[in-house]
Every structure is written in C-alpha cells, then in structure tokens.
Scaffold this motif. Sequence first.
Motif, PDB file in Angstrom:
ATOM      1  N   UNK A 194       0.856  -1.187   0.000  1.00 42.16           N
ATOM      2  CA  UNK A 194       0.000   0.000   0.000  1.00 42.16           C
ATOM      3  C   UNK A 194       0.889   1.233   0.000  1.00 42.16           C
ATOM      4  N   UNK A 195       0.772   2.040  -1.041  1.00 41.32           N
ATOM      5  CA  UNK A 195       1.458   3.329  -1.086  1.00 41.32           C
ATOM      6  C   UNK A 195       0.446   4.347  -0.571  1.00 41.32           C
ATOM      7  N   UNK A 196       0.558   4.671   0.698  1.00 45.07           N
ATOM      8  CA  UNK A 196      -0.484   5.450   1.344  1.00 45.07           C
ATOM      9  C   UNK A 196      -0.042   6.829   1.756  1.00 45.07           C
ATOM     10  N   UNK A 197      -0.588   7.277   2.879  1.00 47.81           N
ATOM     11  CA  UNK A 197      -0.225   8.548   3.477  1.00 47.81           C
ATOM     12  C   UNK A 197      -0.540   8.469   4.968  1.00 47.81           C
ATOM     13  N   UNK A 198      -0.106   9.456   5.752  1.00 46.97           N
ATOM     14  CA  UNK A 198      -0.414   9.445   7.183  1.00 46.97           C
ATOM     15  C   UNK A 198      -1.914   9.694   7.418  1.00 46.97           C
ATOM     16  N   UNK A 199      -2.539   9.074   8.409  1.00 49.67           N
ATOM     17  CA  UNK A 199      -1.957   8.184   9.413  1.00 49.67           C
ATOM     18  C   UNK A 199      -2.033   6.708   9.032  1.00 49.67           C
ATOM     19  N   UNK A 200      -2.535   6.414   7.833  1.00 49.62           N
ATOM     20  CA  UNK A 200      -2.783   5.014   7.467  1.00 49.62           C
ATOM     21  C   UNK A 200      -1.494   4.202   7.419  1.00 49.62           C
ATOM     22  N   UNK A 201      -0.421   4.804   6.896  1.00 41.89           N
ATOM     23  CA  UNK A 201       0.845   4.066   6.810  1.00 41.89           C
ATOM     24  C   UNK A 201       1.392   3.762   8.209  1.00 41.89           C
ATOM     25  N   UNK A 202       1.244   4.694   9.140  1.00 37.74           N
ATOM     26  CA  UNK A 202       1.710   4.458  10.505  1.00 37.74           C
ATOM     27  C   UNK A 202       0.845   3.411  11.209  1.00 37.74           C
ATOM     28  N   UNK A 203      -0.444   3.405  10.921  1.00 44.70           N
ATOM     29  CA  UNK A 203      -1.327   2.388  11.494  1.00 44.70           C
ATOM     30  C   UNK A 203      -0.940   1.001  11.004  1.00 44.70           C
TER      31      UNK A 203
END
Length: 350
Positions: free
Chosen positions: A210-219
């Motif tokens: 998943x190439x995501x963004x905060x806060x999803x990547x930290x989760x």
Amino acid sequence: MSSSYHPAAPRSFFARRFAAVLFTLSIGTAGLGAAAPARAEGQIRVAEQFGIVYLLLNVARDQQLIEKEGRKEGLDIKVDWVKLSGGAAVNDALLSGSVDIAGAGVGPLLTIWDRTHGRQNVKGVASLGNLPYYLVSNNPGVKTIADFSDKDRIALPAVSVSVQSRVLQFAAAKQWGDKEYNRLDKLTQAVPHPDAAAAIIAGGTEITGHFGNPPFQEQELAGNPKAHIVLSSYDVLGGPSSATVLYATEKFRNDNPKTYRAFVDALADAARFVTANPDAAADIYLRVNQSKTDRKLLLSIIRSPQVQFKVAPQNTLALAQFMYRVGAIRNQPKSWKDYFFDDPATAAGS
C-alpha cells in the motif's frame, strides 16, 4: 465517510466496502457531465480526500477560518465540503464545475494542469505541507520495489494518476531506466486508503503493498508485525516535498478574487494553528473525520521532524520534469511557477 477501520477486517468486509465506495463515486460523478453555472463571490466548494495530509483543511473547517477571513473581505462565505477518493475523481469533479478547490497529490495536479493548458488553465493554489508517503508491504520477501512479483498487488488511491502512482513510477525509472517507468503499473489497484490499510493490517488478501499517506501508513506499521517500509517518497524526490496540494481553475480565481484570497489566508491561518497547537489539531482531525485513530499516533505524526505544515509548495519540480520526460504530460514545466498560481503566500515555493 469515516476514515476509521477495524484492524481485523475480513476480506469480505474489504470487498464490500471497496465496492460501496466505487458505487458511491460512480453515482456522485454520473451527474457531473455538464459544467455548473458561474457562482457569485462568497461561495466555495472544496474537495478533500482521506488522511492527515488534509489536516489544514480539517482545521479551517472546524475553526471556520475561511468564513472568518471572508468577513475581513466583506463577504459572508458559504463553504461546502466534499470527500472523494483518488485524484481522478477529484479532477473530474473540478472540470465538471462541481467543486471549486480540488485537494489531491502533485501527480493529479500536473495531469490536470497539462490537460487544461491554454483552456481552463488549472493551477496549484497552495501546498498542504510536507509529509513523507510510505510504500508499505506485509510481504516479508519484499525489501525493495524490485522484489514485488506478479503475486503481489499494490494499493494506491488512483492508478497512473495519484501522486503515489507517479512516485512509484519515478522510483521504477530510477531502478530500471525511464523506458521501464511503468513496469509496476500492472501490480497496482485503486483502493481508498482506509480499506487498503485494513487489508495490510489484516493480511490474507491480494493486497500485499500500500502506497499510502499518514496516518494510514503508521497504522499499518503498528498494526501488523510483518508490515515494513519499502520506499519513502522523500527518498525518491530527493528530500522533504509537498505531496498533497490544492488547485483550481483560472476562471474561479479571476471571478472570485475576494473568496480566493480568504481561502488562501485561511489556509495559512490553519498552518500556523497546527504548528502552534498540535494537541488541538489532533483533536480536530479526530472530530472532523469521526476517526478512531489513536490520538498518540496522530500527535507523533504532527510533531514529527519530517513533517512541516506550510502552504508554499516544496520540491515538486523533479516529479514534474520526470512526468514530461516519460510522456505522462505534454507541456514541459520549466519552473514550479508554471503550474502554480502566482501568489504571495506561495512565493517561497519550489
């Protein structure tokens, strides 16, 4: 739509929710064919997406900063907020006249700037800050992008349009050469960030990246012991950079100078608010998005030395020049000022 999710979401939930999002977007964009009539000063419709990268908009909304700045201009501004997923949907909404300000990545901005060059002349309004975007995988065998195989699927908000997609292509070009820039495109799928995060944390789905963004990547990194960072946007782009920006048509800017000025000033107010009040900003994010994200995690992102909330864009030209070099856009940007409006608030951009 809530940006929360259940860490143990089963695959059936993931599939149902993703289908529901697509259905909602198809219904929402089905009636966007005809451009909306011209709007008078004092009205503005803002399209945002998921993630803490939209925190400045959340703060402006919660604190009614646009309305406050509008009163300084002698206007009683009515603000409408629209939440979409993916740069393609956002761009369609802007071109149809359904929204006035679009929030998406630098990739979608460059695509629509190129597409409307000499016509609607869409350009950037401001940045939403510098935040690193991570490509996260729960496949232990994937250490670099070269390790992804046909068995892997990489979720991102919009295929070949989103900034995540463009940064992944840029990384592929650096790995295998410009002619192979789209080598990983066949592995990518358009999935809203909350659903992609649920898939990475739960495991057992076709989504392994998943190439995501905060806060999803930290989760994801906190929620699955197998989750790890494969790539950071800062590494690809050469340092801190504006990944998510706001943009508008030249007509809206010219026809609504006071409303436009109030919006930009409100955004600068929001940036100062977040910098000075990280705790209050975290509470606003949770409240506006009806999110169940861990507050301590949010604060760690907002206070991270890698994160800077400011409205002047930074380090965007390298991606723009790459997109021109591989033929993703036809008009060659010589400077970041080619695709951003000239404005005192963004004068220190790059």
